[in-house]
Each structure stands twice: as structure tokens, then as C-alpha cells.
Design a protein around this motif. Structure first.
Motif, short mmCIF file in Angstrom:
data_model
loop_
_atom_site.label_atom_id
_atom_site.label_comp_id
_atom_site.label_asym_id
_atom_site.label_seq_id
_atom_site.Cartn_x
_atom_site.Cartn_y
_atom_site.Cartn_z
N PHE A 79 0.82 -1.22 0.00
CA PHE A 79 0.00 0.00 0.00
C PHE A 79 0.85 1.27 0.00
N PRO A 80 1.77 1.45 0.97
CA PRO A 80 2.54 2.70 0.93
C PRO A 80 3.38 2.84 -0.33
N LEU A 81 3.89 1.71 -0.87
CA LEU A 81 4.71 1.83 -2.08
C LEU A 81 3.84 2.20 -3.28
N GLN A 82 2.63 1.64 -3.32
CA GLN A 82 1.74 2.00 -4.43
C GLN A 82 1.30 3.47 -4.31
N GLN A 83 1.03 3.90 -3.07
CA GLN A 83 0.66 5.31 -2.86
C GLN A 83 1.76 6.24 -3.35
N ALA A 84 2.99 5.87 -3.08
CA ALA A 84 4.13 6.75 -3.39
C ALA A 84 4.49 6.72 -4.88
N THR A 85 4.28 5.57 -5.53
CA THR A 85 4.77 5.42 -6.92
C THR A 85 3.65 5.37 -7.95
N ILE A 113 -1.42 -3.47 8.58
CA ILE A 113 -1.27 -3.59 7.12
C ILE A 113 -2.54 -3.06 6.47
N THR A 114 -2.38 -2.15 5.53
CA THR A 114 -3.53 -1.65 4.76
C THR A 114 -3.78 -2.61 3.61
N PRO A 115 -5.00 -3.15 3.48
CA PRO A 115 -5.27 -4.10 2.39
C PRO A 115 -5.08 -3.46 1.01
N THR A 116 -4.69 -4.27 0.07
CA THR A 116 -4.60 -3.84 -1.33
C THR A 116 -5.26 -4.91 -2.20
N LYS A 117 -5.38 -4.59 -3.49
CA LYS A 117 -5.90 -5.56 -4.46
C LYS A 117 -4.92 -5.63 -5.63
N ALA A 118 -5.05 -6.70 -6.37
CA ALA A 118 -4.23 -6.82 -7.57
C ALA A 118 -4.72 -5.83 -8.62
N SER A 119 -3.78 -5.27 -9.36
CA SER A 119 -4.13 -4.52 -10.57
C SER A 119 -4.17 -5.49 -11.74
N THR A 120 -3.28 -6.47 -11.71
CA THR A 120 -3.15 -7.44 -12.80
C THR A 120 -2.83 -8.80 -12.19
N TYR A 121 -3.44 -9.85 -12.71
CA TYR A 121 -3.13 -11.20 -12.25
C TYR A 121 -2.00 -11.81 -13.09
#
Ligand SMILES: [Zn+2]
Ligand SMILES: [Zn+2]
Length: 223
Positions: A79-85, A113-121
Motif C-alpha cells: 500500500f505505501p509503495l503504491q501510494q508513493a509510486t 497492514i492496509t489491504p490492497t488488491k491486484a491490478s493485474t493477475y
């Protein structure tokens, strides 16, 4: 004229209570804007500030966040890495539930831990491009049902998650682990060339040849 040539950049950040590696990987070839494509393979807890500092220092653009599997020690910082990038998250669909419900597995996780979802499988045989790098996805269930490895044949590197370690293999006694599946997955990895360097989720790098010759569990399993 200076022609940019692909040279592989790999830097591992060993983070979190289980000493899990987050790998920053780039082809180091700058685009016309001076920025080189890169990806992160697994995001261990607390790796984000270290990754971001290195990304900024190297002038990298994070195109993709690749998860070898969903165990919390490998995905806690998605989550934090996706938020930042702003980068999309890739994982096999059979491990996505671990991102969506990080506490469902009953591990004693000592941090939020903040939940996330896949963007691509990810699927077996997928080709994942990061700049001039091209990773082949090898589906390797056994440690978890949705585990994968990332193989870059031109650079002779494999990112093995928790499927294969220097001198050991991944545990198969967690939820949806399976020794028969793990044996099959390991036998696929053992078909790779001897000189492939293996970067695992924990511990030191090794090579396929060394593991084929000396890994006691691989030998015990008759692979
Ligand atoms: Zn694991
Ligand atoms: Zn792990």
C-alpha cells in the motif's frame, strides 16, 4: 554518441520482523527524460522509505510492483509503495486474498497492514516487461497456492520468493501449502541453467547449479 546499454541493477532491502527481502530491479537504461524503468519484487514491512530513497537517487521510475506470493512479510508495504509510486500491483489470483484480508491467515502480525488488491493477475508463462527486462512468470505453488517466481533469462536471474532458498526450500505447512506441489515446482526450477543466480525472499543469493548439487531437501525429495 553515447548509446545506453542494459546493465542489470539489483538491490535487496532486508526488512521487517522476518528479514524479508524487497528487491529493486532496473535495466538502468535511461529514457529520453533521463529516467530508467524499474520494478520492485516483494515489499517487506518498512521497505518503502529505503526503496524510495534509492529510487530517487538512481532516477528510477517504478513501473510495476511484483509479488511472488501474498504472505504478509512479502506484501506488507504494497500500500505505501503504491501510494508513493502509483505503480500497479501484480500477483497470482490464488494469493490475492492475502492482500485483501491480511489478517485472515492467523499469523501474529505485529504491525498494521492496509489491504490492497491486484491490478493485474499473473499466470504461468506470462511475460512481464520492465524497460528492456522481460521476466517470465513461473507458477510455483507449494509454499502457497498462488506462488510464482520471476525469471529473466537474458540476465540469468531468478527471483524465487519463498519457493527456493540457499540450502533449503519453502515451508509447505502453512494454509494451502502442499509438498507434492512444492516438489513439482522445485523440479521445474531445477530445469533452469546452472548459472542462473537465485534471489530468494530470505537469506543469501545462490545459483541453480549449487542448489541442484548441494541442497539437502532437493536431494531428499529426489529432484
Ligand atoms: Zn512465504
Ligand atoms: Zn517469507
Amino acid at each position: 554518441m553515447l548509446v545506453a546499454r542494459a546493465a542489470l541493477f539489483i538491490k535487496g532491502f532486508e526488512c521487517g520482523p522476518l528479514d524479508t527481502f524487497a528487491y529493486l530491479v532496473s535495466d538502468t537504461v535511461p529514457a529520453p527524460n533521463g529516467i530508467a524503468s524499474a520494478c520492485v519484487i516483494d515489499c517487506s514491512y518498512g521497505s518503502t522509505p529505503l526503496l524510495l530513497a534509492e529510487i530517487s537517487k538512481q532516477n528510477f521510475l517504478i513501473e510495476k510492483i511484483l509479488n511472488t506470493h501474498g504472505h504478509f512479510d512479502h506484501s506488507a508495504d504494497n500500500f505505501p509503495l503504491q501510494q508513493a509510486t502509483g505503480a500497479p500491483i501484480f500477483i497470482h489470483h490464488l494469493d490475492e486474498w492475502r492482500l485483501i484480508e491480511p489478517y485472515k491467515e492467523n499469523f501474529p502480525i505485529p504491525f498494521p497492514i492496509t489491504p490492497t488488491k491486484a491490478s493485474t493477475y499473473l499466470h504461468d508463462g506470462d511475460l512481464i516487461d520492465v524497460g528492456s527486462l522481460r521476466f517470465e512468470v513461473i507458477y510455483t505453488p507449494g509454499h502457497t497456492l498462488g506462488g510464482v517466481c520471476f525469471y529473466e533469462p537474458r540476465h540469468h536471474v531468478l527471483f524465487a520468493g519463498d519457493t527456493l532458498f540457499k540450502g533449503s526450500v519453502g515451508r509447505w505447512d502453512f494454509i494451502d501449502g502442499n509438498l507434492d506441489q512444492l516438489s513439482h515446482s522445485l523440479s521445474r526450477l531445477m530445469q533452469l541453467p546452472d548459472d542462473v543466480t537465485v534471489y530468494s525472499g530470505h537469506g543469501s543469493p545462490t545459483t541453480i547449479g549449487d542448489e541442484r548439487r548441494t541442497n539437502p531437501i532437493i536431494r531428499q525429495l529426489g529432484i
